[in-house]
Design a protein around this motif. Sequence first.
Motif, PDB file in Angstrom:
ATOM      1  N   VAL A  29       0.792  -1.186  -0.059  1.00 37.91           N
ATOM      2  CA  VAL A  29       0.141   0.037   0.100  1.00 37.91           C
ATOM      3  C   VAL A  29       0.905   1.329  -0.084  1.00 37.91           C
ATOM      4  O   VAL A  29       1.810   1.401   1.013  1.00 37.91           O
ATOM      5  CB  VAL A  29      -0.995   0.013   1.141  1.00 37.91           C
ATOM      6  CG1 VAL A  29      -1.762   1.156   1.099  1.00 37.91           C
ATOM      7  CG2 VAL A  29      -1.672  -1.248   1.389  1.00 37.91           C
ATOM      8  N   GLY A  30       0.544   2.403  -0.799  1.00 38.23           N
ATOM      9  CA  GLY A  30       1.070   3.509  -1.052  1.00 38.23           C
ATOM     10  C   GLY A  30       0.124   4.613  -0.421  1.00 38.23           C
ATOM     11  O   GLY A  30      -1.272   4.294  -0.079  1.00 38.23           O
ATOM     12  N   SER A  42       5.503   8.555  -0.310  1.00 37.19           N
ATOM     13  CA  SER A  42       5.032   7.321  -0.663  1.00 37.19           C
ATOM     14  C   SER A  42       6.112   6.695  -1.916  1.00 37.19           C
ATOM     15  O   SER A  42       6.275   7.511  -2.748  1.00 37.19           O
ATOM     16  CB  SER A  42       3.444   7.265  -1.223  1.00 37.19           C
ATOM     17  OG  SER A  42       2.984   5.965  -1.297  1.00 37.19           O
ATOM     18  N   PRO A  43       6.221   5.363  -1.697  1.00 30.68           N
ATOM     19  CA  PRO A  43       7.100   4.932  -2.866  1.00 30.68           C
ATOM     20  C   PRO A  43       6.547   4.637  -3.934  1.00 30.68           C
ATOM     21  O   PRO A  43       5.267   4.245  -4.029  1.00 30.68           O
ATOM     22  CB  PRO A  43       7.682   3.578  -2.210  1.00 30.68           C
ATOM     23  CG  PRO A  43       6.732   3.253  -1.042  1.00 30.68           C
ATOM     24  CD  PRO A  43       6.327   4.531  -0.613  1.00 30.68           C
ATOM     25  N   TRP A  47       6.103  -2.863  -7.156  1.00 31.10           N
ATOM     26  CA  TRP A  47       5.303  -3.639  -6.105  1.00 31.10           C
ATOM     27  C   TRP A  47       4.316  -3.091  -5.333  1.00 31.10           C
ATOM     28  O   TRP A  47       3.753  -3.646  -4.668  1.00 31.10           O
ATOM     29  CB  TRP A  47       6.402  -4.376  -5.330  1.00 31.10           C
ATOM     30  CG  TRP A  47       7.295  -3.577  -4.197  1.00 31.10           C
ATOM     31  CD1 TRP A  47       6.700  -3.260  -3.056  1.00 31.10           C
ATOM     32  CD2 TRP A  47       8.480  -3.144  -4.583  1.00 31.10           C
ATOM     33  NE1 TRP A  47       7.901  -2.304  -2.506  1.00 31.10           N
ATOM     34  CE2 TRP A  47       9.003  -2.489  -3.380  1.00 31.10           C
ATOM     35  CE3 TRP A  47       9.277  -2.926  -5.675  1.00 31.10           C
ATOM     36  CZ2 TRP A  47      10.160  -1.613  -3.390  1.00 31.10           C
ATOM     37  CZ3 TRP A  47      10.565  -2.491  -5.707  1.00 31.10           C
ATOM     38  CH2 TRP A  47      11.098  -1.920  -4.339  1.00 31.10           C
ATOM     39  N   VAL A  48       4.101  -1.773  -5.290  1.00 33.99           N
ATOM     40  CA  VAL A  48       3.045  -1.226  -4.498  1.00 33.99           C
ATOM     41  C   VAL A  48       1.751  -1.116  -5.497  1.00 33.99           C
ATOM     42  O   VAL A  48       1.776  -0.970  -6.481  1.00 33.99           O
ATOM     43  CB  VAL A  48       3.256   0.313  -4.380  1.00 33.99           C
ATOM     44  CG1 VAL A  48       1.930   1.260  -3.909  1.00 33.99           C
ATOM     45  CG2 VAL A  48       4.418   0.696  -3.291  1.00 33.99           C
ATOM     46  N   ASP A  49       0.637  -1.960  -5.070  1.00 34.89           N
ATOM     47  CA  ASP A  49      -0.478  -2.389  -5.797  1.00 34.89           C
ATOM     48  C   ASP A  49      -1.534  -1.293  -5.412  1.00 34.89           C
ATOM     49  O   ASP A  49      -2.379  -1.379  -6.491  1.00 34.89           O
ATOM     50  CB  ASP A  49      -0.914  -3.841  -4.953  1.00 34.89           C
ATOM     51  CG  ASP A  49       0.092  -4.966  -5.003  1.00 34.89           C
ATOM     52  OD1 ASP A  49       0.629  -5.288  -6.252  1.00 34.89           O
ATOM     53  OD2 ASP A  49       0.583  -5.197  -3.932  1.00 34.89           O
ATOM     54  N   VAL A  50      -1.696  -0.911  -4.346  1.00 39.17           N
ATOM     55  CA  VAL A  50      -2.975   0.024  -4.256  1.00 39.17           C
ATOM     56  C   VAL A  50      -2.507   1.351  -3.367  1.00 39.17           C
ATOM     57  O   VAL A  50      -1.429   1.205  -2.651  1.00 39.17           O
ATOM     58  CB  VAL A  50      -4.086  -0.820  -3.336  1.00 39.17           C
ATOM     59  CG1 VAL A  50      -4.567  -1.978  -4.273  1.00 39.17           C
ATOM     60  CG2 VAL A  50      -3.836  -1.008  -2.213  1.00 39.17           C
ATOM     61  N   THR A  51      -3.229   2.290  -3.596  1.00 39.27           N
ATOM     62  CA  THR A  51      -2.872   3.430  -2.758  1.00 39.27           C
ATOM     63  C   THR A  51      -4.364   3.835  -1.955  1.00 39.27           C
ATOM     64  O   THR A  51      -5.245   3.335  -2.340  1.00 39.27           O
ATOM     65  CB  THR A  51      -2.652   4.734  -3.498  1.00 39.27           C
ATOM     66  OG1 THR A  51      -3.754   5.081  -4.303  1.00 39.27           O
ATOM     67  CG2 THR A  51      -1.519   4.397  -4.386  1.00 39.27           C
ATOM     68  N   SER A  91       1.639   3.757   6.600  1.00 36.51           N
ATOM     69  CA  SER A  91       1.072   2.876   7.760  1.00 36.51           C
ATOM     70  C   SER A  91      -0.528   3.288   7.921  1.00 36.51           C
ATOM     71  O   SER A  91      -1.354   2.340   8.046  1.00 36.51           O
ATOM     72  CB  SER A  91       1.667   3.034   9.197  1.00 36.51           C
ATOM     73  OG  SER A  91       3.053   2.473   8.881  1.00 36.51           O
ATOM     74  N   PHE A  92      -0.882   4.427   7.758  1.00 39.28           N
ATOM     75  CA  PHE A  92      -2.237   4.779   7.935  1.00 39.28           C
ATOM     76  C   PHE A  92      -2.956   4.579   6.664  1.00 39.28           C
ATOM     77  O   PHE A  92      -4.085   4.195   6.530  1.00 39.28           O
ATOM     78  CB  PHE A  92      -2.320   6.512   8.327  1.00 39.28           C
ATOM     79  CG  PHE A  92      -1.889   6.657   9.622  1.00 39.28           C
ATOM     80  CD1 PHE A  92      -2.453   6.445  10.949  1.00 39.28           C
ATOM     81  CD2 PHE A  92      -0.254   7.287   9.659  1.00 39.28           C
ATOM     82  CE1 PHE A  92      -2.116   6.766  11.802  1.00 39.28           C
ATOM     83  CE2 PHE A  92       0.075   7.441  10.897  1.00 39.28           C
ATOM     84  CZ  PHE A  92      -0.673   7.342  12.051  1.00 39.28           C
ATOM     85  N   ALA A  93      -2.137   4.580   5.485  1.00 39.08           N
ATOM     86  CA  ALA A  93      -2.844   4.341   4.311  1.00 39.08           C
ATOM     87  C   ALA A  93      -3.332   2.934   4.306  1.00 39.08           C
ATOM     88  O   ALA A  93      -4.368   2.063   3.942  1.00 39.08           O
ATOM     89  CB  ALA A  93      -2.130   4.624   3.064  1.00 39.08           C
TER      90      ALA A  93
END
Length: 131
Positions: A29-30, A42-43, A47-51, A91-93
């Motif tokens: 998650v981003g 946010s990276p 490999w980040v799938d969702v935001t 972490s909140f996302a």
Amino acid sequence: DPAAAADWMKNINDRTPVWPAAFAEVTAVGATDAIGEPAPFSPNVPWVDVTAPGVGVKSTYLKGLVRLTRPAPDSSPTQDFDGFACWDGTSFAAGTVSGAVAARIGPGCDARQALEAALNDSTSGIRAAKS
């Protein structure tokens, strides 16, 4: 040995995969800002799938006067909190995504299906990542 550490890290950069987030089975998650744009911290990696929203997220905190570790210049070293504070972070996302998925899991709906349902819900704030 600092020289050994430097040698070990010479090929690591901000696109080097990080696990467990880079595992295919993991939903990485981003974070996005208030208008849905990627948060600057946010990276932006494959490999980040969702935001999900991760800037200015109101969450629980201490109640009362708190001594700040890094107060803004020319401001008080303490701040009075009412039990909540605004936070930024992936972490909140991730908490938003896991909560949305958990709320949708039930008979006939597993975690993958619940994630798809959250992604298809325009009010969830969860979006497929653009990387």
